[in-house]
Design a protein around this motif. Sequence first.
Motif, PDB file in Angstrom:
ATOM      1  N   PRO A  45     -16.086  -0.320  -0.626  1.00 52.43           N
ATOM      2  CA  PRO A  45     -16.542  -0.888  -1.908  1.00 52.43           C
ATOM      3  C   PRO A  45     -15.386  -1.270  -2.827  1.00 52.43           C
ATOM      4  O   PRO A  45     -15.619  -1.876  -3.879  1.00 52.43           O
ATOM      5  CB  PRO A  45     -17.377   0.260  -2.502  1.00 52.43           C
ATOM      6  N   LEU A  46     -14.150  -0.933  -2.442  1.00 49.72           N
ATOM      7  CA  LEU A  46     -12.991  -1.194  -3.311  1.00 49.72           C
ATOM      8  C   LEU A  46     -12.079  -2.275  -2.731  1.00 49.72           C
ATOM      9  O   LEU A  46     -10.902  -2.335  -3.086  1.00 49.72           O
ATOM     10  CB  LEU A  46     -12.197   0.093  -3.519  1.00 49.72           C
ATOM     11  N   VAL A  47     -12.599  -3.115  -1.867  1.00 45.29           N
ATOM     12  CA  VAL A  47     -11.768  -4.165  -1.271  1.00 45.29           C
ATOM     13  C   VAL A  47     -11.134  -5.006  -2.380  1.00 45.29           C
ATOM     14  O   VAL A  47     -11.805  -5.453  -3.308  1.00 45.29           O
ATOM     15  CB  VAL A  47     -12.604  -5.055  -0.329  1.00 45.29           C
ATOM     16  N   GLY A  48      -9.812  -5.203  -2.279  1.00 47.20           N
ATOM     17  CA  GLY A  48      -9.072  -5.985  -3.264  1.00 47.20           C
ATOM     18  C   GLY A  48      -8.477  -5.156  -4.383  1.00 47.20           C
ATOM     19  O   GLY A  48      -7.614  -5.654  -5.127  1.00 47.20           O
ATOM     20  N   ASP A  49      -8.920  -3.886  -4.544  1.00 41.36           N
ATOM     21  CA  ASP A  49      -8.397  -3.037  -5.623  1.00 41.36           C
ATOM     22  C   ASP A  49      -7.029  -2.478  -5.255  1.00 41.36           C
ATOM     23  O   ASP A  49      -6.733  -2.211  -4.085  1.00 41.36           O
ATOM     24  CB  ASP A  49      -9.350  -1.876  -5.900  1.00 41.36           C
ATOM     25  N   ARG A  50      -6.233  -2.288  -6.313  1.00 43.90           N
ATOM     26  CA  ARG A  50      -4.937  -1.629  -6.160  1.00 43.90           C
ATOM     27  C   ARG A  50      -5.145  -0.145  -6.419  1.00 43.90           C
ATOM     28  O   ARG A  50      -5.659   0.256  -7.479  1.00 43.90           O
ATOM     29  CB  ARG A  50      -3.949  -2.209  -7.175  1.00 43.90           C
ATOM     30  N   VAL A  51      -4.784   0.716  -5.433  1.00 40.65           N
ATOM     31  CA  VAL A  51      -5.063   2.145  -5.550  1.00 40.65           C
ATOM     32  C   VAL A  51      -3.839   2.954  -5.136  1.00 40.65           C
ATOM     33  O   VAL A  51      -2.945   2.457  -4.445  1.00 40.65           O
ATOM     34  CB  VAL A  51      -6.264   2.556  -4.669  1.00 40.65           C
ATOM     35  N   THR A  52      -3.849   4.197  -5.572  1.00 44.07           N
ATOM     36  CA  THR A  52      -2.862   5.176  -5.117  1.00 44.07           C
ATOM     37  C   THR A  52      -3.610   6.323  -4.445  1.00 44.07           C
ATOM     38  O   THR A  52      -4.580   6.847  -4.998  1.00 44.07           O
ATOM     39  CB  THR A  52      -2.032   5.723  -6.282  1.00 44.07           C
ATOM     40  N   VAL A  53      -3.185   6.666  -3.242  1.00 41.40           N
ATOM     41  CA  VAL A  53      -3.815   7.753  -2.497  1.00 41.40           C
ATOM     42  C   VAL A  53      -2.741   8.768  -2.121  1.00 41.40           C
ATOM     43  O   VAL A  53      -1.538   8.462  -2.098  1.00 41.40           O
ATOM     44  CB  VAL A  53      -4.510   7.239  -1.222  1.00 41.40           C
ATOM     45  N   GLU A  54      -3.203   9.974  -1.848  1.00 42.51           N
ATOM     46  CA  GLU A  54      -2.285  11.018  -1.415  1.00 42.51           C
ATOM     47  C   GLU A  54      -2.929  11.773  -0.263  1.00 42.51           C
ATOM     48  O   GLU A  54      -4.079  12.216  -0.352  1.00 42.51           O
ATOM     49  CB  GLU A  54      -1.968  11.972  -2.567  1.00 42.51           C
ATOM     50  N   GLY A  55      -2.201  11.879   0.863  1.00 46.66           N
ATOM     51  CA  GLY A  55      -2.739  12.549   2.027  1.00 46.66           C
ATOM     52  C   GLY A  55      -1.654  12.849   3.037  1.00 46.66           C
ATOM     53  O   GLY A  55      -0.455  12.678   2.752  1.00 46.66           O
ATOM     54  N   ILE A  56      -2.082  13.234   4.232  1.00 44.65           N
ATOM     55  CA  ILE A  56      -1.149  13.696   5.262  1.00 44.65           C
ATOM     56  C   ILE A  56      -1.050  12.638   6.351  1.00 44.65           C
ATOM     57  O   ILE A  56      -2.066  12.149   6.859  1.00 44.65           O
ATOM     58  CB  ILE A  56      -1.630  15.029   5.855  1.00 44.65           C
ATOM     59  N   LEU A  57       0.174  12.302   6.721  1.00 49.23           N
ATOM     60  CA  LEU A  57       0.392  11.361   7.820  1.00 49.23           C
ATOM     61  C   LEU A  57       0.031  12.074   9.123  1.00 49.23           C
ATOM     62  O   LEU A  57       0.645  13.075   9.486  1.00 49.23           O
ATOM     63  CB  LEU A  57       1.852  10.893   7.828  1.00 49.23           C
ATOM     64  N   THR A  58      -0.969  11.558   9.803  1.00 48.04           N
ATOM     65  CA  THR A  58      -1.456  12.223  11.017  1.00 48.04           C
ATOM     66  C   THR A  58      -0.974  11.567  12.305  1.00 48.04           C
ATOM     67  O   THR A  58      -0.864  12.221  13.332  1.00 48.04           O
ATOM     68  CB  THR A  58      -2.992  12.237  11.029  1.00 48.04           C
ATOM     69  N   PHE A  59      -0.714  10.259  12.261  1.00 49.59           N
ATOM     70  CA  PHE A  59      -0.335   9.533  13.483  1.00 49.59           C
ATOM     71  C   PHE A  59       0.500   8.325  13.076  1.00 49.59           C
ATOM     72  O   PHE A  59       0.083   7.525  12.244  1.00 49.59           O
ATOM     73  CB  PHE A  59      -1.593   9.085  14.235  1.00 49.59           C
ATOM     74  N   ASP A  60       1.675   8.207  13.674  1.00 52.70           N
ATOM     75  CA  ASP A  60       2.617   7.148  13.311  1.00 52.70           C
ATOM     76  C   ASP A  60       2.582   6.053  14.371  1.00 52.70           C
ATOM     77  O   ASP A  60       2.836   6.301  15.552  1.00 52.70           O
ATOM     78  CB  ASP A  60       4.028   7.727  13.203  1.00 52.70           C
ATOM     79  N   ALA A  61       2.230   4.834  13.969  1.00 56.05           N
ATOM     80  CA  ALA A  61       2.174   3.692  14.891  1.00 56.05           C
ATOM     81  C   ALA A  61       3.091   2.572  14.408  1.00 56.05           C
ATOM     82  O   ALA A  61       2.773   1.393  14.526  1.00 56.05           O
ATOM     83  CB  ALA A  61       0.746   3.185  15.018  1.00 56.05           C
TER      84      ALA A  61
END
Length: 585
Positions: A45-61
């Motif tokens: 529902p937030l497509v196009g919004d600028r956001v800041t998130v905080e979480g854990i890197l689980t898998f690096d690709a």
Amino acid sequence: MIAGSRSVALFLALLLTASEGLAANACGKPATPVSKIQGRGDASPLVGDRVTVEGILTFDARAEGGFGGFYLQQADDETDANPETSEALFVHTRNNTGAPGERLRVTGTVKEFHGLTELTDIGTITSCGSEPLPKAQTLTLLWPDALESLENMRVHVAQPLTIIDSWNLARYGELTLAAGDQIIPTEYLEPGPQATQIASRNKQQRVLLDDARSVRHPNPIPWPPGGPGGEQTARSGDKVRNISGILDYRFGAWRIQPKEPPIFESSNSRPPAPARPAEPHVRIMAMNLENYFNGDGEGGGFPTQRGAPTALAYEAQHRRLIDALRRPDPDILAITELENDGYSKTSAIAQLAKALGPEWAFVMTPGKDGHDQIRTALLYRSDRIVTETDPERLNSGPFSNKGRPPLVQTFRPEGQRLAIQVVVPHLKSKSCKGATGANRDRNDGQGCYAGRRTEAAYALTEWLDRLPQVPDLAGTLITGDLNSYFQEDPLKALQQAGFTSMVHHFHPCKAQQCAHYTYRYKGEKGSLDYSLASASLKPRVLGARTWAINADEPPQLGYKHNPPGTAASPWRSSDHNPVITDIQL
């Protein structure tokens, strides 16, 4: 004044951006919950919004050949506890900040990329120290709704899954998995809405085992671990267990990017050739040769129109086919997809018979083989079997100017009174190329050209009724590639004329369980090749079965991808499994 105003506005904008950047970089400050970005539907529902998130890197690709980003998931104590919303995002960036098990604060723009919710146009990535990985969620159902709620999250598959397709294994490093083998619905259901509904459901209940790379033709091939070769393969029907990784959605399919290689179990092992019965009998083997073309017959003429692209590929195809055709020790061979190039010593059929051995002969119908690039053919052991009457081909009706004319020949075992009439057809494929009008797909599960195949089936039985009577004829066997599954209209036409599918007679499908099949297409299996006995011949059939040497094997083991160098073997000598029938005369 105007220039001064612009300078002040620019200064204020830069100041605001800097202050936002400082806030975005501050670990532990308020951030947008990932579950709010994911939402409950297919799209954010937030497509196009600028956001800041905080979480854990689980898998690096982000490594070379990867997807150009990493997966970020909320810590377990920060989720919204709503099972309908995902707690993870894909972050599309080349910024190399962070490693698995590291908490990151990321600012970017929400985007739906072909169905995958991700952050892109990344502004800042700040490392907030190490943190335990979120617990992997147990995946029990392969349904879109269940998968959507776990998009981009760490998952563990609760039960072993079955390999149902390996078409893209060598191309993209993918295997298609499902809870169990999937049967083409028109193998056990009449064509119609229910069959198409089940086919649609089958396609939804799948997941791909991927290799976390976006490269074509990966080297080495990732599955099974160590790559296929020798007796190690990834046969459809085999099981894969201990699947853990990231649940991803790319290129129109749900897939798992495993952190550690899963365990492969050979639950659909390569079967030996069926043993011959103890009773006196005639063994007839039908096989689609997957475009057996021998170039100019003298080592050149490659690439061919439909078959081997090189002389090496032809040699691989030739050696494998000879091994496959010899192992069951047949008396008669009914073959399809053979090059239509006459009967000289350089022809495909002559060189095939020569390679089988000096006791092998072939049926000739010069000038009657049709105008297709491929034809049907019959070969036989001249030390065991003799031919009676002249061979015939059907060149009228639907076969008057197109298609592969069916071939019929009467055979009699040496020293026996009774004879058998063998017919080898090859009906029009389901491919929609050139289909118009009534030949288009009816959306009933039969594919294109169903009407043309049905017309050909009726013409075939009417033609057989018109053939001259043969003394002491035990009956007729129609065996070959009908390009139709068991409940489709062409099979009904043949059944109405008194012909019985002997493989289905001895091994009937029960609900959605079919033990014998000859072909796999896009993850579903069924029978395109048949052994159909007339009413008088049916009581004399000792047994009929398929030999699963081809359809389950990964395509990259086929002749076009696997030049010779190892010992000949029957595995993936073609793309169809052969059908073997034993008849007591």
